[in-house]
Motif scaffolding. Sequence first.
Motif, short mmCIF file in Angstrom:
data_model
loop_
_atom_site.label_atom_id
_atom_site.label_comp_id
_atom_site.label_asym_id
_atom_site.label_seq_id
_atom_site.Cartn_x
_atom_site.Cartn_y
_atom_site.Cartn_z
N GLN A 71 -10.58 -4.79 25.76
CA GLN A 71 -10.26 -3.88 24.80
C GLN A 71 -10.80 -2.60 25.41
O GLN A 71 -11.63 -2.36 25.80
CB GLN A 71 -10.75 -4.28 23.64
CG GLN A 71 -10.28 -5.75 22.73
CD GLN A 71 -8.84 -5.52 22.46
OE1 GLN A 71 -8.26 -4.51 22.02
NE2 GLN A 71 -8.11 -6.84 22.71
N LYS A 126 -2.64 -4.40 24.89
CA LYS A 126 -3.44 -5.16 23.89
C LYS A 126 -4.34 -4.15 23.19
O LYS A 126 -4.59 -4.21 21.82
CB LYS A 126 -4.28 -6.22 24.62
CG LYS A 126 -3.53 -7.38 24.94
CD LYS A 126 -4.57 -8.34 25.73
CE LYS A 126 -3.77 -9.45 26.44
NZ LYS A 126 -4.70 -10.40 26.95
N SER A 127 -4.72 -3.18 23.56
CA SER A 127 -5.62 -2.26 23.09
C SER A 127 -5.02 -1.03 22.32
O SER A 127 -5.56 -0.50 21.50
CB SER A 127 -6.47 -1.44 24.25
OG SER A 127 -7.36 -2.49 25.06
N LYS A 130 -5.64 -0.90 18.60
CA LYS A 130 -7.19 -1.11 18.54
C LYS A 130 -7.86 0.20 18.91
O LYS A 130 -9.11 -0.06 19.31
CB LYS A 130 -7.66 -2.25 18.60
CG LYS A 130 -7.13 -3.47 18.06
CD LYS A 130 -7.88 -4.82 18.42
CE LYS A 130 -7.12 -5.95 17.97
NZ LYS A 130 -8.00 -7.48 18.21
#
Length: 247
Positions: A71, A126-127, A130
């Motif tokens: 992340q 993926k990050s 977030k």
Amino acid sequence: MPNLTLTFKDITLGDYPLQRGHSLTIGRRKNNDVIIENLAVSSHHAKIDSVADGFVLVDLKSKNGSFVNEQLINSHWLKNGDIISIGKHSLVFSYSADEVIPGEDSDEMDQTMVIDTSQHRSMMKKSHSKAPKPLPKVNVNEIAGVLTYLAGGNGNIKLKGKITKLGKHPTSDIVVKGLFVGQTSVTISRRPDGFYLSYVSGLSKPKVNDKRVKQSTILNDFDIIDIGSTKMQFFIQKPHQKREKMI
């Protein structure tokens, strides 16, 4: 004390114990505590600060970013077993078997080659959802600005006054060395909407995030300031946080 284990492709390259009350820097230049000689790593890529009974990883505006457990992070309270990814290298953060682990609910070469690998793109993807959100606006009178040395000094300095002077004159609030640094090189002033850095004098002009300062500029959390031989990072201290030296 906790430990960092540096690996590359499952090969262990070194172990780095962390000490309470001290910071550990990670990057490509020789003046880092953990040196990663790879063009995917920025000169000063990230650092780990000892805060209260825990440790915080802070990305230093690196070109390729810092990741924890895949992340993307700006800052992250490290937990036992966390895997930090910097460039193509990994750093495993771990406590010794007999050590009391703090609770996990704490409140608290200058050209860099850009990585273009499927693994890096996958972590970025993926990050994305977030990514850290900007800090909420708060009353500037209820917060404090803090400078922490990355080069040219040690420790943290809290900006307590309305105006802080940085320069090579011995009466400066923060003395900065350098042949072309002005007697008062810059000031950092506290204003109703934040902290502003302003260039004052000297042939050596200051930089914020590698950009020369030509006029007053507001400082954001984790901005990197270069003045002469000194490199510092600015961050916001919330009322409940405690830091060291005050001026």
